[in-house]
Write an enzyme that holds these catalytic residues in place. Sequence first.
Site, PDB file in Angstrom:
ATOM      1  CE  LYS A 168     109.788   1.438  44.086  1.00 14.43           C
ATOM      2  NZ  LYS A 168     109.073   2.439  43.379  1.00 14.43           N
TER       3      LYS A 168
ATOM      4  CE  LYS B  62     110.534  10.674  46.362  1.00 17.24           C
ATOM      5  NZ  LYS B  62     109.402  11.331  45.680  1.00 17.24           N
TER       6      LYS B  62
ATOM      7  CE  LYS C 163     103.140   2.402  47.020  1.00 14.65           C
ATOM      8  NZ  LYS C 163     102.746   3.672  46.423  1.00 14.65           N
TER       9      LYS C 163
HETATM   10  P1  AMP Z   1     108.540   9.216  42.854  1.00 13.22           P
HETATM   11  O1  AMP Z   1     109.309   9.800  43.924  1.00 13.22           O
HETATM   12  O2  AMP Z   1     107.881   7.940  43.209  1.00 13.22           O
HETATM   13  O3  AMP Z   1     107.613  10.216  42.253  1.00 13.22           O
HETATM   14  O4  AMP Z   1     109.580   8.847  41.713  1.00 13.22           O
HETATM   15  C1  AMP Z   1     110.206   9.820  40.918  1.00 13.22           C
HETATM   16  C2  AMP Z   1     110.967   9.179  39.799  1.00 13.22           C
HETATM   17  O5  AMP Z   1     112.047   8.384  40.302  1.00 13.22           O
HETATM   18  C3  AMP Z   1     110.142   8.213  38.935  1.00 13.22           C
HETATM   19  O6  AMP Z   1     110.500   8.398  37.576  1.00 13.22           O
HETATM   20  C4  AMP Z   1     110.554   6.844  39.409  1.00 13.22           C
HETATM   21  O7  AMP Z   1     110.426   5.874  38.404  1.00 13.22           O
HETATM   22  C5  AMP Z   1     112.007   7.077  39.751  1.00 13.22           C
HETATM   23  N1  AMP Z   1     112.470   6.118  40.781  1.00 13.22           N
HETATM   24  C6  AMP Z   1     111.939   5.925  42.014  1.00 13.22           C
HETATM   25  N2  AMP Z   1     112.623   4.987  42.694  1.00 13.22           N
HETATM   26  C7  AMP Z   1     113.629   4.570  41.869  1.00 13.22           C
HETATM   27  C8  AMP Z   1     114.687   3.612  41.996  1.00 13.22           C
HETATM   28  N3  AMP Z   1     114.852   2.918  43.116  1.00 13.22           N
HETATM   29  N4  AMP Z   1     115.525   3.449  40.945  1.00 13.22           N
HETATM   30  C9  AMP Z   1     115.373   4.178  39.809  1.00 13.22           C
HETATM   31  N5  AMP Z   1     114.402   5.091  39.621  1.00 13.22           N
HETATM   32  C10 AMP Z   1     113.532   5.289  40.634  1.00 13.22           C
END
Ligand code: AMP
Length: 347
Positions: free
Chosen positions: A212, A215, A131
């Site tokens: 990847k 959000k 980041k």
């Molecule tokens: P977060 O929104 O960052 O809290 O992510 C929630 C969950 O989604 C976590 O377990 C992340 O590892 C998973 N995650 C986020 N982005 C991806 C992605 N592009 N592919 C697979 N898993 C993801």
Amino acid sequence: MLGRQLNAVIKAVAGRVMNGMKRVFSGVQPTGSIHIGNYLGALGQFVELQEDNECLYCIVDMHAVTTPKDPKELRKNTLDVAALYLAVGIDPKKSTIFVQSEVPGHAELAWALMCNAYMGELSRMTQFKDKGRGGESTSAGLFSYPVLMASDILLYDTDIVPVGGDQKQHIELCRDIAARVNNRYGGVFKVPEGRFLRTGARIMSLDDPLSKMSKSAVNPLSSISLLDDGPKIRKAVMRATTDSGGEIRFDAENKPGISNLLNIYSAFSGASVAEIEKKYRGAGYGTFKNELAAVVTEALTPIRTRFKEIRESGVLKEILRDGAERANEISEKTLKRVKERLGLGIA
Ligand code: AMP
Ligand code: TRP
């Protein structure tokens, strides 16, 4: 309420001990809209695991404020994630769903862990480095974010942590900190295992298959939200970056765009990548993408419908309050043990 809750707790704990059930913990940040990467990497696992394990699924709002957030929006997003948990199939009768900041133990344990985590190891976290952070005005919270995550996990004597592949390094750090504290103070924490899927662990961005799906991406067509409707899904899929050469073949190195779409197709349809390759042998990207859009739309439509119903029903806060009560119950026991071992407080 208290009596009912207590009974449920006693039953749950007794059941867990008797069945040799494992405890599962995971969390999602209430930031931005939950996309198919979150679903295929994490939320899908949450649903599957609740059948045979004691699961706690958290909405980690304290992680969200490591960078400033609009307070009203944060609270809305917190309820949105709770509704999505239910909409994808997490059942509050089987799993405990709660909001991190409603359980003070997370912050309390985080301090004890912070004192056992090293600046060096935190500086090496790739998510922090990627980041481009680390400047003079980076919040100390963002830097120590993985320690709070370790606290979330260790607070519940967690066995299994289902997450996407991007969290691997954070899970390793959690295990390292747990082992270090255990060494220093004698058996304090259970050392957890991460659980990563083969197909969904890393869903890539649709407009840039080398990064990847995220959000925080600027381009709305780079991801598919779980709440997107058919036309938006179709538009994002049809515009997805593909590779030169019209062959539909999995080759992550040379054809990252098509390989990502094949992964998504496979994860949503249940068909293997080899079966999908065979189905589309000789077909063009257009046909493949068209059908992929249909597969994704079919999978997401019921989630979107359920989300709306749940969000409007008014059941969420009650579920979250019950969940926090149960989570507090477990976390207080862990904290008592930790304080004892570390010599904090009075006996
Ligand atoms: P977060 O929104 O960052 O809290 O992510 C929630 C969950 O989604 C976590 O377990 C992340 O590892 C998973 N995650 C986020 N982005 C991806 C992605 N592009 N592919 C697979 N898993 C993801
Ligand atoms: N750091 C995770 C993410 O960004 C979210 C998270 C916070 C988490 N605490 C956790 C995941 C504990 C699993 C367990 O995706």
